[in-house]
Structure formats: structure tokens, C-alpha cells
Design an enzyme around this catalytic site. Structure first.
Site, short mmCIF file in Angstrom:
data_model
loop_
_atom_site.label_atom_id
_atom_site.label_comp_id
_atom_site.label_asym_id
_atom_site.label_seq_id
_atom_site.Cartn_x
_atom_site.Cartn_y
_atom_site.Cartn_z
N CYS A 70 40.86 29.21 58.60
CA CYS A 70 41.49 28.40 59.56
C CYS A 70 41.21 28.86 61.28
O CYS A 70 41.05 27.97 61.98
CB CYS A 70 42.77 28.23 59.46
SG CYS A 70 43.75 30.03 59.50
N HIS B 181 48.75 31.66 60.24
CA HIS B 181 47.98 30.30 60.24
C HIS B 181 47.46 29.58 61.52
O HIS B 181 48.60 29.59 62.42
CB HIS B 181 48.76 29.29 59.09
CG HIS B 181 47.99 28.08 59.03
ND1 HIS B 181 46.79 28.14 58.50
CD2 HIS B 181 48.23 26.64 59.12
CE1 HIS B 181 46.28 26.80 58.36
NE2 HIS B 181 47.17 25.86 58.71
#
Lengths: 541, 95
Positions: A179, A455
Site C-alpha cells: 500500500c 496501512h
């Protein structure tokens, strides 16, 4: 929820006639230009004569936000229906807000939109701003913006072409803790200057001479995928592989830092760009992101100032004060920039003045931005590493408020110099126009969680709409949602680009000089050969 | 002071304030502070999202709904600071 655009038939019919169209647009451009020029003369005290301000034709008040009738010389307040009463009393149809160029139609009783009006407004503003800009270097005038008009050959090529919309959105598959790369790629794809460069086919991956590990080719391929008809999420596998090979620190299956990845990708694009150089490079990366930071060190005893200029591709902002405590009070981007540019005391033992030599008083150092790049990237230093071992780092979660529009003037060398000179609260003057210092937010990178199990997601804007990107999931969002998110990195683009005259890139000049020299060499060789043949022939006679 | 005189004084002061550049100076300070506090973006985003769902879309209604509440949402510290700038100017002009 999508409204059908209702056209104003009144402006439509007026713009059909050449004469009335010219009259209306000329009037609009005049009042808009007047407004742009008014701000400039206010900022420059040397030039400041008493500025004549229009008074409302109805109530006599000096107008700070004039509305101009587009049919006659009446100017008035929007409030209390002054200008709309004028329109109905005189039977005039249109008036305009001189600041925004918004046109009001009294027949429709509403503000109306027409691309020809928008065009006239933007042209008038840019032209007025260009005239006001005096570059510091050699007082060269600013290059006028010239819209692209296809020549005969280009027009013929466009005949058979299909127009594709200039917007593309596609989710990116997470290839295993990637990510951090996906958010960087989305922010690069939504960067208007990079987008225009790659969509403009400036680095064609099918014609590139670099055999392998060309990040520019990977960018070209990425744009092709994102702007293709396929809307299913795309996995940037070859991009990831190329990045791994170029940057050993980013390889491996663990989560990486998005900022490190960002800087690494910028360097890779730079080094695989044709004609990139180590000094004064004008590749797409440097043209887009490169600015200059000035560091002024002032001797506390004699006042002598030593200045150094360093290149920068982005700005990293501290969230902790010198003592190590996390900043309290103002938690805004502007506050971070103020801290970034505030004077800092240098210890007496760290400094000795070139001029007076005394070491006792120490010195103060101050950073300022000498040259603003077209795209400004900010990083909030949220991850502090206690030791060299990354795994013991801590994250600073303090939310920082950032704006959708930012004026960078107070942090520039040129404006800070003026403010220092001037005493008292008078308005600082710096070379304008203001638009040269104004930036609009277009992308934000967010990080949630802790360093090792966090994240990354991001927001990005296309024109006026905001979207949220979470790997393969792309959703429509809003400015408000974006501004409420916890930002790790923010990207701003200059509102109006300023151009300097076109200069042939040095590598093209070199190529041409080389070609000329080779031709000369060939001629000499040929002449020498001819002479040998002649001599041989003569010898036989 | 009679109401009519106050109006004349206001018109004159306002004109002088604009012609000297002080109005625009204070306006730029105000804009910068309203931007940094997030107020500007709240108005921008709030009115845009309201317009997105307004049926039928009316500028007048949007303008009235927005202007009726935004003034009250200006942070007190900013209000005080700007008032003090204005007060200082007026005192300087009428001394």
C-alpha cells in the site's frame, strides 16, 4: 442527484452575434483586469497613489466587491439588490462579479455558465498577472501564455482521432504490504504536470532506448493502464520489481515508508529521463518538484550574513520542538512552516564569523524558500526513530490541520526580507502578483495504525471532485472528508504556472553541435582521401 | 450622534480606508486567519455539498442559508484581532 445543466438562452443568443459578443466579453475582461491590478497597486507602497475606488451607483458606498453591469457603466453592491434593481430598471440583462467573473442573468434570475465566458475570464486574469510579474533575475519579462492552436498538419491528424476524457481512476491491487507504493503512485498519477507529461507521450515506453529497469517506461505503462477502458483494479507488478532493483532499501516484503518510496521513485524517474543532468536538471521531475531553500546565517556580533542555497524536492516538517516535546497549541500546516522558517540560535562554539572572527556571541540561522516549485510536497515527520533500528520507532499521531488553498508568500526569501526591513505593522510588499504564491491541494497520503502494522490510503482530486483510494477500492468523497483525515503527506500545485522563454535543452544543443562537428570531420577525411588519390595518380605520371 | 451623521462618517471612513490600502491589508490578514482556522474550507465544502443535493438548485437559497450562519462560526480570537485593527485605524483617522 445530478442536475441537468440548464442553459441560459439569453447569453446564448447574445454570443451568437459577433458585435454583441465582442462588447460583452471586452467589458468583462476590462473589469476583471481592473480588479487584478487593484490588488497589486495596494501591495506596493512605492507605487501607491491614492487608488480610486468605484462607488455604488445606488448607495454611494465605496465598493470592496463591485458588481459591474455588462451593458453600461453602472457598478454597484450585490447586497440590498442594488445591482439587480439597476438591471431590471434599465432593462439590462447581465452583470458580473469582478473578482470571480461570475455572470448573473436578470432574465434567468440566476448565475449562468458559458465556456466562452470562463475562457474570457481566465485569459483576462492571466494577461493582467503576466503584465505585473517582474522576475528578479535580469528583469526579464514573463513569457505570455499562448494557447495551443493546431497547425494544418496537426489538425489533419486530429481529424480521425477519438477524444478521450482527461480523467482516469483505477484501484491498485495490494501485492503484499505494497500500500505504501500504491499511495505514491496514485499521487503521481493525479499530479497534473506528470499526468500531462506522460499523456503527452513525452516518454514512449515502446521507443525508449533503455533496455531494462526504466522507471519512466513503468510510469508510461501505468498511465496507459489507468487511462484504459478497463476499470478493474490493476496490479503494478513490473513497477514494483523495477523499484526493488533500483532501490535495495525498498525491497523485501515488509511495509515500507511512503515518503522514502516517494523520494526514491522521483530519483528513479529523473535518472531514466532523457537529458537529465546532475546540475540544473530540467527533467520532468525537476521541472515539477525542484525548488530552492536559502539558509541565512547571521553573526550576532557584527550582523554579517552568509547565505547558502540548496536544492529541494520536498519539505519535511518537524512535529517536535527542539527539546523533544510534541508541539502543542497551533497544529496547522502554516504553524509548521512558521517553525520551519523561524530563526534558530547556533551555539557559540559552532560558529565563527568570516567578517569579525569573534566566536563569543554565536549566530542565528534562518531558512526560507528562495524558489517555489510548481508542485509543493509536504511531509509531516510522524515517525521518529529512537535508534538506527527501524523497529523501535514511534509514531506521532497529532492531527495537523491543512488548507485546500495555501499562500506561500510569508515563507519565501523575498517576502521575509521585506518584512524584516519594514518596521511597524504596515503591509509588507513583495513582488506580485499573489497568484504566483498560491497553491491548491490535490492529493493527501494518510497512514493509520502503528509503524509496523499500519496501512496507507490516500485522497486525490480531479478538477473539483475528491476521491478516496484504499488499494483496489476507489470511492467518491468530499473536500471536507479529506481535510478531516490525518495527513502524513500533502501535495499542492501552483494555481497559475509562470513560464519563461523557451530555451533549447542542453542535450539537444549538444546533439546538434556533435552532428555539425561530425559532418566537418567527414568532409576533411573525404578531402584527405581525394588528395591521396590525386597524389597517387600524379606519381604514376 | 444622530443616525444620519453616523452614516456619513461611515461612508467617508470606508472610502478613506479603501483608498489608502488599509482595507485590503486588513482583508488579507482576515483571509489568512480564516483559512488557517479551517473556517474558509468549512464554508466552501459545506455550501458545495449542500448544493449537490439541493432540488431545485437555487443560488439565492444557498446564499441565504450559508450567510445566515457563517458569521457566527468565526472564531472569537480572529474577530477580536480584526476589530482591534479596525479600531486602531479609525482612532488614527479621527484623532
Amino acid at each position: 442527484m445530478v442536475h441537468e445543466a440548464v442553459e441560459c438562452t439569453h447569453i446564448g443568443s447574445l454570443l451568437e452575434e459577433q458585435e454583441s459578443e465582442d462588447a460583452l466579453l471586452t467589458k468583462l475582461k476590462t473589469v476583471v483586469a481592473w480588479n487584478v491590478n487593484r490588488y497589486q497597486s495596494v501591495k506596493n507602497p512605492a507605487k501607491r497613489r491614492k487608488i480610486a475606488f468605484p462607488a455604488c451607483g445606488t448607495c454611494g458606498l465605496s465598493l470592496s466587491r463591485p458588481f459591474s453591469c455588462l451593458n453600461c457603466s453602472y457598478i454597484g453592491c450585490w447586497s440590498e439588490d442594488h445591482v439587480s434593481s439597476h438591471l431590471s430598471d434599465e432593462g439590462h440583462t447581465f452583470c458580473a462579479d469582478v473578482k470571480s467573473g461570475s455572470v448573473f442573468c436578470s432574465e434567468c434570475d440566476d448565475f449562468i455558465y458559458d465556456p466562452r465566458i470562463d475562457d474570457a475570464y481566465v485569459t483576462a486574469v492571466i494577461t493582467a498577472e503576466e503584465r505585473q510579474t517582474k522576475f528578479q533575475v535580469a528583469k526579464k519579462p514573463r513569457e505570455s501564455f499562448k494557447p495551443w492552436i493546431p497547425n494544418a498538419k496537426e489538425a489533419a491528424a486530429l481529424e480521425g482521432a477519438t477524444a478521450t476524457p482527461c480523467q482516469g481512476r483505477r484501484g491498485l491491487l495490494n501485492l503484499g504490504q505494497t500500500c505504501f507504493l500504491n499511495v505514491v503512485l496514485q499521487c503521481l498519477v493525479h499530479n497534473p504536470l506528470l499526468r500531462n507529461y506522460f499523456l503527452g507521450d513525452k516518454h514512449n515506453s515502446k521507443q525508449c532506448k533503455i533496455e531494462e529497469n526504466c522507471t519512466c517506461c513503468e510510469m508510461d505503462k501505468l498511465f496507459s493502464e489507468i487511462y484504459s477502458d478497463d476499470t478493474s483494479p490493476y496490479g503494478p507488478i513490473t513497477f514494483l520489481a523495477t523499484t526493488w532493483r533500483a532501490s535495495a532499501e525498498l525491497s523485501g516484503y515488509a511495509q515500507q515508508d511512503a515518503h522514502e518510496c516517494f523520494i526514491s521513485v522521483l530519483n528513479q524517474i529523473h535518472s531514466t529521463s532523457r537529458g537529465s543532468t546532475n546540475v540544473s536538471c530540467n527533467c520532468i521531475i525537476h521541472s515539477t518538484f525542484a525548488g530552492q531553500l536559502q539558509s541565512d546565517v547571521k553573526c550576532e556580533r557584527c550582523g554579517n550574513v552568509t547565505s547558502t542555497v540548496d536544492p529541494m524536492l520536498d519539505i519535511s516538517l518537524e512535529l517536535k520542538a527542539k527539546g523533544g516535546e510534541i508541539i502543542s497549541g497551533e497544529n496547522t500546516l502554516a504553524a509548521c512552516l512558521r517553525r520551519f522558517t523561524q530563526p534558530e540560535k547556533l551555539g557559540a562554539k559552532d560558529y565563527s564569523c568570516d567578517k569579525c572572527g569573534k566566536v563569543s556571541h554565536g549566530a542565528s540561522k534562518r531558512l526560507s524558500i528562495r524558489k517555489l516549485p510548481p508542485v509543493l510536497s509536504f511531509q509531516f515527520k510522524r515517525f521518529e526513530h529512537k535508534t538506527a533500528d527501524k523497529s523501535s520507532a514511534r509514531k506521532i499521531d497529532a492531527p495537523i490541520r491543512f488548507p485546500s488553498s495555501l499562500n506561500m508568500a510569508p515563507f519565501t526569501t523575498v517576502a521575509m526580507r521585506e518584512t524584516e526591513k519594514d518596521s511597524g505593522g504596515a503591509a509588507p510588499s513583495y513582488p506580485g502578483p499573489d497568484a504566483m504564491y498560491e497553491y491548491d491541494l490535490f492529493a493527501v497520503i494518510n497512514h493509520e495504525g502503528q509503524i509496523n502494522n499500519g496501512h496507507y490510503t490516500n485522497f486525490a482530486r480531479f478538477q473539483d471532485e475528491w476521491y478516496r483510494f484504499d488499494d483496489d477500492k476507489v470511492t467518491h468523497s468530499s473536500l471536507g472528508t479529506c481535510l478531516k483525515s490525518a495527513a502524513y503527506m500533502c501535495f499542492y500545485v501552483k494555481r497559475h504556472l509562470d513560464y519563461k522563454p523557451y530555451v533549447t535543452p542542453s542535450y539537444v544543443l549538444m546533439r546538434e553541435t556533435e552532428a555539425v562537428r561530425e559532418k566537418e570531420l567527414e568532409k576533411e577525411k573525404e578531402a584527405a582521401r581525394m588528395k591521396e588519390v590525386e597524389d597517387a595518380l600524379l606519381a604514376t605520371v | 450622534m444622530p443616525a444620519a451623521d453616523v452614516e456619513v462618517l461611515y461612508t467617508q471612513l470606508r472610502r478613506r480606508m479603501m483608498e489608502s490600502g488599509e482595507w485590503d491589508h486588513i482583508q488579507s490578514i482576515l483571509t489568512a486567519k480564516l483559512n488557517e482556522s479551517g473556517w474558509l474550507d468549512e464554508v466552501k465544502d459545506g455550501s458545495k455539498e449542500k448544493a449537490r443535493v439541493m432540488e431545485p438548485l437555487s443560488f439565492q437559497q444557498l446564499f441565504e442559508e450559508t450567510t445566515s450562519k457563517i458569521a457566527s462560526e468565526i472564531p472569537l480570537s480572529i474577530k477580536r484581532e480584526i476589530m482591534s485593527h479596525i479600531r486602531q485605524y479609525i482612532i488614527g483617522q479621527t484623532a
